[in-house]
Design a protein around this motif. Structure first.
Motif, mmCIF file in Angstrom:
data_model
loop_
_atom_site.group_PDB
_atom_site.id
_atom_site.type_symbol
_atom_site.label_atom_id
_atom_site.label_comp_id
_atom_site.label_asym_id
_atom_site.label_seq_id
_atom_site.Cartn_x
_atom_site.Cartn_y
_atom_site.Cartn_z
ATOM 1 N N ARG A 24 0.840 -1.196 0.000
ATOM 2 C CA ARG A 24 0.000 0.000 0.000
ATOM 3 C C ARG A 24 0.876 1.247 0.000
ATOM 4 O O ARG A 24 2.050 1.211 0.371
ATOM 5 C CB ARG A 24 -0.927 0.034 1.217
ATOM 6 N N SER A 34 -8.127 2.270 -3.705
ATOM 7 C CA SER A 34 -7.660 1.587 -2.495
ATOM 8 C C SER A 34 -6.166 1.783 -2.274
ATOM 9 O O SER A 34 -5.657 1.479 -1.188
ATOM 10 C CB SER A 34 -7.953 0.088 -2.588
ATOM 11 N N LYS A 35 -5.457 2.243 -3.305
ATOM 12 C CA LYS A 35 -4.018 2.511 -3.213
ATOM 13 C C LYS A 35 -3.241 1.273 -2.756
ATOM 14 O O LYS A 35 -2.336 1.354 -1.924
ATOM 15 C CB LYS A 35 -3.750 3.690 -2.266
ATOM 16 N N GLN A 36 -3.614 0.136 -3.301
ATOM 17 C CA GLN A 36 -2.958 -1.093 -2.897
ATOM 18 C C GLN A 36 -2.826 -2.054 -4.080
ATOM 19 O O GLN A 36 -3.552 -1.956 -5.067
ATOM 20 C CB GLN A 36 -3.702 -1.787 -1.768
#
Length: 830
Positions: free
Chosen positions: A606, A655-657
C-alpha cells in the motif's frame, strides 16, 4: 604483474566484494534500473534444458526448444525429446508445436530359461515400502537408433495485419518424417536417410493485444496450425548411426539454420543439398539459399567449392535477414567478392529481390592468427532495416586485412551505408563469453536506437573497467553474473552502459542469450545455473521473460507491506549495514506484526498515492495451466522483488494497494521492491521503491473478514467427496459409514516451502503437532495459497468457538506465527 592482477580482480570481482544491498533512489537514467523478470519454463532437473530462439516484435510470442515436458496446454513430451514450443505471453500459455519420438534400438528378446523347481512357500514378510516415483529424465541417447531432433525455430517478427489479425510463421529444421506427429516407428527409408529438412509452421491467426493490461484472453489453441515442408525429402549426406554407451547418435543436418523475414514472406537457410540443379551444388558444400513462401520457390545464392569435397574448409553459415528479406548478412569462408583469397571466415552481405541475388559485399577483411578472428553469432545480428550488423572480432580494425594480436574478442557495430566499424566499450584484457549482440528500440522506419549484449564483466557505466579492487564497486556487475546491457546508438566513445538484469548468481559466467522485441521493454533470454526468483533451484537452463519499463518519474511515496490473507502489517525493513555483520537468527516478530514476507506468500503493498490508473483484478490463475501463473503486468502495473516479477491478483487506484504473490525463488534477506505504474492515458511511467524482509515462512490464515477475526478458511475433508463447512466434530463419516478422526483442510499463505514437521496448529489451547499434521503443500491452482491438512484430536470435543493459529518453526533460525489469539480467526467444534 601485481597491477595487472589487481586490474583483473576489478573486472572479475570476488564474492567478498558483493557488497550490501542499500536503499538507493533509482532514477530514469539509472545505470541499474529495476528489472521485472519472470521464469516461463520449469524443468524438473538440471539434465533438462529450454533454449530460446526468437521473440516476436511486439513481445507476445517466444519460440524455443526444450527436452522438458513444459507445455501448459496438453503437455506431451514425457519422453524427453527436443521439441519446439511457443510461449504466448498474452494468454500466459505454452504450446507444444512439434510432437516427435526417437526411433529406439530394438530390445533383444531374452533367452528362455528353464522353469525352476518349486520351493517351499516362505514365511510371509512385511510389504516393502512403495518405490518413490522416479524423476523424469531426458531421452537416453545410448538407446536411440535414430535421433529425431527439432531445431532453431525462428518466428516472423511482425506479419501484416489483415482483417484485424496477424498470421505468424515459425521456420525450423527437423529430421522427423512429420514434425506434427511422429511416433518413432522405424522403416527402411528412414534408416537410410533421416536427414534434417526445413519446415514452416503456420500459427493460427491472432488479434493484437495490449500486453500491459494482463487481461485474461479467451483460450485460443495455437498448436493446431498447419505444417509445410520447405525442403522435401532431400537425400542425406550420410545415413544415421545409433547411439551407444560410447557414442551419441548421428543424423545428417544438411538443411539448417533457417531465418525468416518480418512478414514471413522470405526464408534464408543453409543447405549442403543440390536444391537448385540449374545452379548446382553437386559437391554438396554448405551454401546459402532463399525460399519465397508464397510461390514455394527456392533460389541458390552462393556456389562455392571446397578443395577437397566434404572437408568443410569452405562454408557459409548463420544467415540473417532484414525486415522485408531484401538484405542478408551471413558468414562465409569462401572468396565471394575477390577479397578473401585466404578463405578466412568473414561477414558478407548481399541482396535478394525475390528471384535474383545481388552482388556480394565483404564486410570484414581480416586474417586468422590466434584463433578465428570473427564471430557472427546465430540469430538476429542485422538490424531490421538492414543498416547495421552486430558481431565480435579479435581484430582492432576489422577491415585492415591484418591478423589480430589479441585473443580477446571485441564487440562491434558495422554501418552498411558508410562501411564503418565502431567498437562497443573498452576491449577487456580477458575473454568474455559470447555476447550475442543485437538491436532494439526501433522507430517507424525500423532504425534501431539501442544496442543490446550480454557479458559477465564488471563494466562501469562509461564502458570502461575499474582498474583496481578498490575501484571495483564502481562497476555495474560486481558479482560477475551473466547480465544484459544496453547502450545507445550510434556507438561513440562517450556511450553509457545500462545493466537491465539483476542476476545474482556466481555460477553463471556467460550463457545468457538476450533476444529483444522491437523495444527494450520486452526481452527474453535463456540461462542456466541461476535462480532469478522463479523457482529454479536445480539450476537448469530455462526461458525467462524480461519487462524493462521506461521510467519517467520516481515517486518518493512510501510503500508499506501486509500479509495477504488477514492483512497483518509487516515490520518496516531497513537497509543492511556495511560491513555486513555475522548472521544471526531471525528475531521473533512482535505478535501480529510479522518481520517479513515469505517466498510464495500472498501479500499486499500500500501507499499514500494511487498504485494503478484504475482498479483491475486478474483471473485465470494456475501454476499448472498458465505460465506465468498470474499476470506480471496488470493494467500497467508491475511489481518486482530483487528483480523477480511478482504475480498480480489486484491493482487498485482508490484503495491505493496491490495484491501480489512474492516470487517463489527468493532467498531470505533484504528484498528490494519496485512498483512500476504505467498510465498510458497520462503518458507517465512512475516507479515506487521500498524494502521488505524476505523470511523462510510467515503463516497467515485466510478469513472471512480478510482481516482480524472472522471465520477461518477451514473445511472438513474426512470424506473427500463430501466437503463440509463448520461446525466440526472430532469424528466424521469417512464416506464408508465409518466414524473416523476428522481431517480439516486449512487454507493459508506463507508456507510454500515449509516441511510438515515445521508446522503446528493451535486450536483454542490445544497444540496439534507431529503426525497429526498430515500435509503442508501449495495449492497449484491458486498461486500463493497453501493447504494444511490435519487431524482433530478427541480432546477438542465440545471446544466450541475457538481461535485457530499456525506456527512455523525452523530450528533456531526462525519462528513465525499467524495472528495472535485475540485477533485470530475462529472455528467452531461441537
Amino acid at each position: 604483474m601485481k597491477h595487472a592482477f589487481l586490474f583483473l580482480c576489478a573486472i572479475i570481482v570476488p564474492v567478498a566484494l558483493g557488497g550490501a544491498l542499500a536503499s538507493v533512489s533509482a532514477q530514469s537514467t539509472s545505470p541499474t534500473p529495476d528489472p521485472f523478470t519472470v521464469q516461463l519454463t520449469s524443468t524438473p532437473t538440471s539434465a533438462f534444458s529450454s533454449n530460446v530462439s526468437d521473440i516476436s516484435a511486439n513481445g507476445r510470442f517466444v519460440v524455443f526448444t526444450s527436452n522438458g515436458d513444459v507445455a501448459t496446454v496438453n503437455p506431451n513430451n514425457a519422453d524427453g525429446n527436443r521439441e519446439i514450443f511457443l510461449a504466448d505471453y498474452a494468454q500466459r500459455r505454452i504450446f507444444q508445436i512439434t510432437n516427435t519420438r526417437n526411433v529406439a534400438i530394438p530390445v533383444a528378446s531374452p533367452s528362455p530359461t528353464p522353469t525352476p523347481s518349486p520351493t517351499p512357500t516362505p514365511s510371509p514378510t512385511a510389504s516393502p515400502s512403495p518405490t518413490p516415483t522416479p524423476q523424469p529424465t531426458p531421452a537416453d541417447r545410448s538407446k536411440v537408433k535414430i535421433e529425431i531432433d527439432n531445431r532453431t525455430p525462428m518466428i516472423s517478427l511482425a506479419p501484416t495485419l489483415v482483417g484485424g489479425v496477424r498470421s505468424y510463421i515459425i521456420v525450423f529444421s527437423s529430421n522427423a518424417p512429420d514434425p506434427k506427429f511422429f511416433d518413432g516407428s522405424d522403416n527402411d527409408t528412414l534408416d537410410a536417410d533421416a536427414n534434417s529438412e526445413i519446415w514452416i509452421y503456420r500459427v493460427p491467426a491472432v488479434a493484437d493485444v495490449d500486453l500491459t493490461l494482463g487481461a485474461d484472453l479467451p483460450f485460443q489453441d495455437l498448436s493446431t496450425g498447419a505444417f509445410e515442408p520447405v525442403t522435401v525429402n532431400t537425400p542425406a549426406s550420410r545415413a544415421p548411426t545409433p547411439g551407444s554407451a560410447n557414442n551419441t547418435p548421428f543424423f545428417a543436418d544438411d538443411n539448417r539454420e533457417p531465418t525468416i523475414s518480418d512478414d514471413g514472406a522470405i526464408i534464408a537457410f543453409i543447405s549442403t543439398r543440390n536444391l537448385v540443379p540449374g545452379v548446382g551444388n553437386a559437391d554438396f558444400n554448405p551454401e546459402l539459399f532463399f525460399y519465397t513462401v508464397a510461390s514455394k520457390t527456392t533460389t541458390q545464392a552462393t556456389k562455392t567449392q571446397d578443395a577437397v569435397a566434404g572437408v568443410g574448409l569452405i562454408f557459409s553459415t548463420n544467415p540473417m535477414l532484414s525486415s522485408d528479406g531484401s538484405k542478408v548478412a551471413f558468414m562465409s569462408s569462401a572468396n565471394l567478392s575477390t577479397n578473401n583469397a585466404d578463405n578466412n571466415a568473414e561477414i558478407f552481405t548481399t541482396t535478394f529481390s525475390g528471384g535474383a541475388v545481388g552482388p556480394f559485399f565483404q564486410v570484414t577483411r581480416t586474417l586468422n592468427n590466434i584463433a578465428n578472428t570473427n564471430v557472427l553469432s546465430p540469430g538476429r545480428r542485422m538490424s531490421r532495416n538492414g543498416g547495421l550488423i552486430a558481431f565480435e572480432s579479435r581484430a582492432t580494425d576489422p577491415k585492415a586485412n591484418a591478423a589480430p594480436t589479441s585473443g580477446v574478442l571485441g564487440t562491434w557495430v558495422y554501418t552498411v551505408a558508410t562501411d564503418t566499424f565502431n567498437e562497443v566499450g573498452t576491449r577487456p584484457p580477458i575473454s568474455d563469453f559470447a555476447r550475442f549482440p543485437t538491436f532494439t528500440d526501433y522507430d517507424s522506419s525500423l532504425n534501431p536506437a539501442t544496442f543490446v549484449f550480454t557479458s559477465f564483466l564488471n563494466f562501469r557505466p562509461n564502458g570502461t573497467f575499474p582498474d583496481s579492487v578498490t575501484t571495483a564497486p564502481e562497476g555495474l556487475n560486481t558479482d560477475n553474473s551473466a547480465e544484459i546491457y544496453v547502450t545507445p546508438l550510434p556507438i561513440t566513445s562517450t556511450n553509457t552502459f545500462t545493466r537491465i538484469t539483476n542476476i545474482t548468481n556466481l555460477l553463471t559466467f556467460g550463457g545468457t542469450r538476450p533476444l529483444a522485441s522491437e523495444t527494450r521493454k520486452r526481452m527474453t533470454f535463456s540461462l542456466g545455473g541461476a535462480e532469478i526468483g522463479g523457482g529454479n533451484g536445480d539450476g537448469s537452463t530455462e526461458v525467462f521473460y524480461l519487462v524493462a519499463p521506461t521510467v519517467t518519474t520516481q515517486s518518493s511515496a512510501v510503500l508499506s507491506f501486509f500479509t495477504g490473507a488477514s492483512n497483518m502489517p509487516v515490520a518496516a525493513a531497513t537497509p543492511v549495514p556495511s560491513p555486513i555483520p555475522s548472521p544471526t537468527p531471525t528475531p521473533s516478530p512482535v505478535p501480529g506484526t510479522p518481520s517479513g514476507l515469505a517466498p510464495g506468500e500472498v501479500a499486499i503493498v500500500r501507499s499514500t498515492v494511487a498504485l494503478a490508473p484504475s482498479d483491475a483484478t486478474s483471473s485465470g490463475a494456475s501454476e499448472t495451466t498458465r505460465s506465468p501463473a498470474l499476470p506480471v503486468e496488470l493494467n500497467g502495473v508491475s511489481v518486482s522483488v530483487n528483480g523477480a516479477a511478482a504475480g498480480l491478483y489486484f491493482a487498485g487506484n482508490t484503495s491505493k494497494q496491490i495484491n501480489f504473490v512474492m516470487p517463489i525463488g527468493l532467498v531470505p534477506g533484504l528484498g528490494s521492491v519496485a512498483v512500476n505504474v504505467l498510465d498510458a492515458g497520462a503518458n507517465t511511467d512512475t516507479l515506487y521503491r521500498g524494502l521488505v524482509q524476505v523470511i523462510f515462512a510467515q503463516p497467515d490464515i485466510f478469513t472471512t473478514t480478510a482481516d482480524a477475526g472472522g471465520r477461518a478458511a477451514a473445511i472438513n475433508i474426512t470424506n473427500p467427496m463430501n466437503r463440509l463447512a463448520e461446525p466440526f466434530s472430532v469424528t466424521s463419516d469417512d464416506g464408508t459409514g465409518t466414524q473416523a478422526p476428522t481431517k480439516l483442510e486449512l487454507t493459508v499463505t506463507g508456507l510454500r516451502f515449509a516441511a510438515r514437521t515445521e508446522v503446528s496448529v493451535m486450536v483454542g489451547t490445544t497444540n496439534i503437532t507431529g503426525d497429526a499434521i498430515i500435509s503442508v503443500q501449495p495449492n497449484r491452482e491458486m498461486p500463493g495459497f497453501d493447504i494444511i491438512t490435519f487431524t482433530l484430536p478427541a480432546s477438542l470435543a465440545g471446544a466450541g468457538d475457538v481461535p485457530i493459529q499456525v506456527t512455523f518453526t525452523r530450528g533456531t533460525q526462525q519462528t513465525a506465527v499467524s495472528r495472535p489469539a485475540d485477533t485470530a480467526p475462529h472455528i467452531t467444534i461441537n
